[in-house]
Design a protein around this motif. Sequence first.
Motif, PDB file in Angstrom:
ATOM      1  N   LEU A 163       0.866  -1.221   0.061  1.00 18.51           N
ATOM      2  CA  LEU A 163       0.050   0.156  -0.079  1.00 18.51           C
ATOM      3  C   LEU A 163       0.875   1.351   0.070  1.00 18.51           C
ATOM      4  O   LEU A 163       0.554   1.980  -0.745  1.00 18.51           O
ATOM      5  CB  LEU A 163      -0.897   0.056   1.224  1.00 18.51           C
ATOM      6  CG  LEU A 163      -1.913   1.269   1.284  1.00 18.51           C
ATOM      7  CD1 LEU A 163      -2.900   1.387   0.010  1.00 18.51           C
ATOM      8  CD2 LEU A 163      -2.690   1.257   2.495  1.00 18.51           C
ATOM      9  N   GLN A 164       1.924   1.194   0.868  1.00 17.95           N
ATOM     10  CA  GLN A 164       2.851   2.296   0.950  1.00 17.95           C
ATOM     11  C   GLN A 164       3.408   2.644  -0.578  1.00 17.95           C
ATOM     12  O   GLN A 164       3.895   3.792  -1.097  1.00 17.95           O
ATOM     13  CB  GLN A 164       3.943   2.017   2.030  1.00 17.95           C
ATOM     14  CG  GLN A 164       4.641   3.401   2.216  1.00 17.95           C
ATOM     15  CD  GLN A 164       5.416   3.257   3.398  1.00 17.95           C
ATOM     16  OE1 GLN A 164       6.033   2.066   3.794  1.00 17.95           O
ATOM     17  NE2 GLN A 164       5.725   4.409   4.141  1.00 17.95           N
ATOM     18  N   PHE A 165       3.768   1.408  -1.176  1.00 15.37           N
ATOM     19  CA  PHE A 165       4.372   1.457  -2.503  1.00 15.37           C
ATOM     20  C   PHE A 165       3.454   2.216  -3.519  1.00 15.37           C
ATOM     21  O   PHE A 165       3.663   3.033  -4.291  1.00 15.37           O
ATOM     22  CB  PHE A 165       4.865   0.144  -2.795  1.00 15.37           C
ATOM     23  CG  PHE A 165       5.382   0.131  -4.692  1.00 15.37           C
ATOM     24  CD1 PHE A 165       6.794   0.538  -4.743  1.00 15.37           C
ATOM     25  CD2 PHE A 165       4.566  -0.095  -5.489  1.00 15.37           C
ATOM     26  CE1 PHE A 165       7.102   0.740  -5.845  1.00 15.37           C
ATOM     27  CE2 PHE A 165       4.966  -0.305  -6.649  1.00 15.37           C
ATOM     28  CZ  PHE A 165       6.541   0.233  -6.939  1.00 15.37           C
ATOM     29  N   ILE A 166       2.063   1.757  -3.410  1.00 19.13           N
ATOM     30  CA  ILE A 166       1.119   2.181  -4.578  1.00 19.13           C
ATOM     31  C   ILE A 166       1.167   4.002  -3.919  1.00 19.13           C
ATOM     32  O   ILE A 166       1.068   4.800  -5.066  1.00 19.13           O
ATOM     33  CB  ILE A 166      -0.185   1.678  -4.138  1.00 19.13           C
ATOM     34  CG1 ILE A 166      -0.191   0.316  -4.722  1.00 19.13           C
ATOM     35  CG2 ILE A 166      -1.455   2.454  -4.947  1.00 19.13           C
ATOM     36  CD1 ILE A 166      -1.198  -0.708  -4.208  1.00 19.13           C
ATOM     37  N   VAL A 167       1.004   4.232  -2.836  1.00 17.39           N
ATOM     38  CA  VAL A 167       0.921   5.603  -2.507  1.00 17.39           C
ATOM     39  C   VAL A 167       2.042   6.483  -2.863  1.00 17.39           C
ATOM     40  O   VAL A 167       1.892   7.426  -3.662  1.00 17.39           O
ATOM     41  CB  VAL A 167       0.463   5.924  -0.983  1.00 17.39           C
ATOM     42  CG1 VAL A 167       0.621   7.374  -0.599  1.00 17.39           C
ATOM     43  CG2 VAL A 167      -0.719   5.169  -0.627  1.00 17.39           C
ATOM     44  N   GLY A 168       3.139   5.701  -2.829  1.00 16.01           N
ATOM     45  CA  GLY A 168       4.349   6.254  -3.115  1.00 16.01           C
ATOM     46  C   GLY A 168       4.462   6.835  -4.663  1.00 16.01           C
ATOM     47  O   GLY A 168       5.204   7.662  -5.232  1.00 16.01           O
ATOM     48  N   ASN A 169       3.855   5.858  -5.392  1.00 11.92           N
ATOM     49  CA  ASN A 169       3.794   6.002  -7.053  1.00 11.92           C
ATOM     50  C   ASN A 169       2.940   7.237  -7.389  1.00 11.92           C
ATOM     51  O   ASN A 169       2.808   7.408  -8.624  1.00 11.92           O
ATOM     52  CB  ASN A 169       3.601   4.716  -7.519  1.00 11.92           C
ATOM     53  CG  ASN A 169       4.972   3.902  -7.816  1.00 11.92           C
ATOM     54  OD1 ASN A 169       5.908   4.467  -7.756  1.00 11.92           O
ATOM     55  ND2 ASN A 169       4.633   2.751  -7.725  1.00 11.92           N
ATOM     56  N   LEU A 170       1.924   7.562  -6.429  1.00 11.94           N
ATOM     57  CA  LEU A 170       1.114   8.751  -7.116  1.00 11.94           C
ATOM     58  C   LEU A 170       1.862  10.015  -7.502  1.00 11.94           C
ATOM     59  O   LEU A 170       3.063  10.204  -7.119  1.00 11.94           O
ATOM     60  CB  LEU A 170       0.049   9.238  -5.813  1.00 11.94           C
ATOM     61  CG  LEU A 170      -0.986   8.123  -5.459  1.00 11.94           C
ATOM     62  CD1 LEU A 170      -1.770   8.588  -3.806  1.00 11.94           C
ATOM     63  CD2 LEU A 170      -1.924   8.012  -6.379  1.00 11.94           C
ATOM     64  N   PRO A 171       1.388  10.893  -8.226  1.00 10.50           N
ATOM     65  CA  PRO A 171       2.006  12.078  -8.615  1.00 10.50           C
ATOM     66  C   PRO A 171       2.655  12.849  -7.390  1.00 10.50           C
ATOM     67  O   PRO A 171       1.705  13.215  -6.340  1.00 10.50           O
ATOM     68  CB  PRO A 171       1.047  13.143  -9.400  1.00 10.50           C
ATOM     69  CG  PRO A 171       0.063  11.920  -9.909  1.00 10.50           C
ATOM     70  CD  PRO A 171       0.007  10.829  -8.718  1.00 10.50           C
ATOM     71  N   ASP A 172       3.708  13.601  -7.324  1.00  7.62           N
ATOM     72  CA  ASP A 172       4.283  14.478  -6.353  1.00  7.62           C
ATOM     73  C   ASP A 172       3.331  15.651  -6.210  1.00  7.62           C
ATOM     74  O   ASP A 172       3.313  16.336  -5.164  1.00  7.62           O
ATOM     75  CB  ASP A 172       5.357  14.801  -6.251  1.00  7.62           C
ATOM     76  CG  ASP A 172       6.487  13.465  -6.226  1.00  7.62           C
ATOM     77  OD1 ASP A 172       5.942  12.635  -5.470  1.00  7.62           O
ATOM     78  OD2 ASP A 172       7.631  13.415  -7.076  1.00  7.62           O
ATOM     79  N   PHE A 173       2.859  16.231  -7.172  1.00 12.57           N
ATOM     80  CA  PHE A 173       2.013  17.442  -7.179  1.00 12.57           C
ATOM     81  C   PHE A 173       1.248  17.304  -8.528  1.00 12.57           C
ATOM     82  O   PHE A 173       1.437  16.540  -9.725  1.00 12.57           O
ATOM     83  CB  PHE A 173       3.217  18.640  -7.320  1.00 12.57           C
ATOM     84  CG  PHE A 173       4.005  18.534  -8.704  1.00 12.57           C
ATOM     85  CD1 PHE A 173       3.526  19.281  -9.789  1.00 12.57           C
ATOM     86  CD2 PHE A 173       5.115  18.200  -8.752  1.00 12.57           C
ATOM     87  CE1 PHE A 173       4.292  19.298 -10.932  1.00 12.57           C
ATOM     88  CE2 PHE A 173       5.925  18.353  -9.796  1.00 12.57           C
ATOM     89  CZ  PHE A 173       5.639  18.776 -10.967  1.00 12.57           C
ATOM     90  N   LEU A 174       0.302  18.369  -8.663  1.00 14.11           N
ATOM     91  CA  LEU A 174      -0.790  18.499  -9.793  1.00 14.11           C
ATOM     92  C   LEU A 174      -0.715  19.978 -10.207  1.00 14.11           C
ATOM     93  O   LEU A 174      -0.459  20.834  -9.461  1.00 14.11           O
ATOM     94  CB  LEU A 174      -2.134  18.043  -9.361  1.00 14.11           C
ATOM     95  CG  LEU A 174      -2.263  16.736  -9.031  1.00 14.11           C
ATOM     96  CD1 LEU A 174      -3.598  16.417  -8.343  1.00 14.11           C
ATOM     97  CD2 LEU A 174      -2.193  15.734 -10.163  1.00 14.11           C
ATOM     98  N   ILE A 175      -0.876  20.140 -11.183  1.00 18.42           N
ATOM     99  CA  ILE A 175      -1.194  21.741 -11.975  1.00 18.42           C
ATOM    100  C   ILE A 175      -2.571  21.819 -12.265  1.00 18.42           C
ATOM    101  O   ILE A 175      -3.261  20.876 -12.847  1.00 18.42           O
ATOM    102  CB  ILE A 175      -0.302  21.634 -13.071  1.00 18.42           C
ATOM    103  CG1 ILE A 175       1.041  21.615 -12.897  1.00 18.42           C
ATOM    104  CG2 ILE A 175      -0.359  23.051 -13.670  1.00 18.42           C
ATOM    105  CD1 ILE A 175       1.693  22.710 -11.829  1.00 18.42           C
ATOM    106  N   ALA A 176      -3.146  22.824 -11.914  1.00 18.36           N
ATOM    107  CA  ALA A 176      -4.737  23.012 -12.468  1.00 18.36           C
ATOM    108  C   ALA A 176      -4.620  23.879 -13.584  1.00 18.36           C
ATOM    109  O   ALA A 176      -4.448  25.208 -13.891  1.00 18.36           O
ATOM    110  CB  ALA A 176      -5.246  24.214 -11.315  1.00 18.36           C
TER     111      ALA A 176
END
Length: 215
Positions: A163-176
Motif C-alpha cells: 500500500l505504501q508503494f502504491i501511495v508513493g507512486n502517486l504524483p508528487d504534485f498537480l497543476i490546475a
Amino acid sequence: MYVLQFRKSKSKHFPEALKLAKEFGAEYDGTTVTLEISDLLNAYKHIRTLFGIIQNWRSTSATYNGKPVAPYQFILQAHWVGDCYDEAMLGRSCGVGWECLKLDNVKYNLPAGFFKSHKYWYQFGEWKGKKWIINKQDIFSNLVTYANNKGISLCPFFDETKLQFIVGNLPDFLIADSVTFETVFADKYINGEILQVPVEIKHLQIDNFNKRIDD
C-alpha cells in the motif's frame, strides 16, 4: 486481539448469554463477562446468536488491540472482510487502485463527475505557488487507520508495504490546467477585503475534458 465484554444483567436472557459466552471460552468474575477472540474473520457465524442477546445492552463494549470499537459492527465488518478474502482465494481480483475492494474511504479512481461526498486521494495536499503538492503521508496514514478501524487489516492479503508503494507512486504534485484539474477558491477576508483564495483542487468531468479537447 478483539475483546468483548458485558456485565451481569437483570435481564431474563443473561443466563443464556453467559452460557453462550462461556461456550466460546469467556471468563466471568461474577460481575463482568470477558471474551477474547483471535479468529475474527470467522467469528461472526459463531457468536451472532450471542450478539442477538447482548447487542443493545448498555454494558456491552469491545476493544481491538486496546482501542474501543463498535462491538457488533466490527465483528460484522471482519466477517465481510473474510468473505472478500475467500473470494480472492477463488481467483477473483482484490480490486485495482489500492488493490483492496474494502479500502474505499479514499477514492483512487476518478469518476466522470466530482462527488462532494467522496474523498479523493489528490485532496490530501496544499498549494505551494502554482503547484498543488500531494501529501502522501497523510493519504497513507488515513488508509491504514481506516483499515485498522474497519478490520480490513485482518485480511491475509492486506499488505501495508505494498500500500505504501502504491501511495508513493502517486504524483508528487498537480497543476490546475483547467483541462484535467481546476482550482477551488474560497472567499476570505484579507486586510479588510473579501478575496478569492485558492484552497483546494478538483478533477474535471470527463465530458468537460472531451469538450475542451474538441475545442
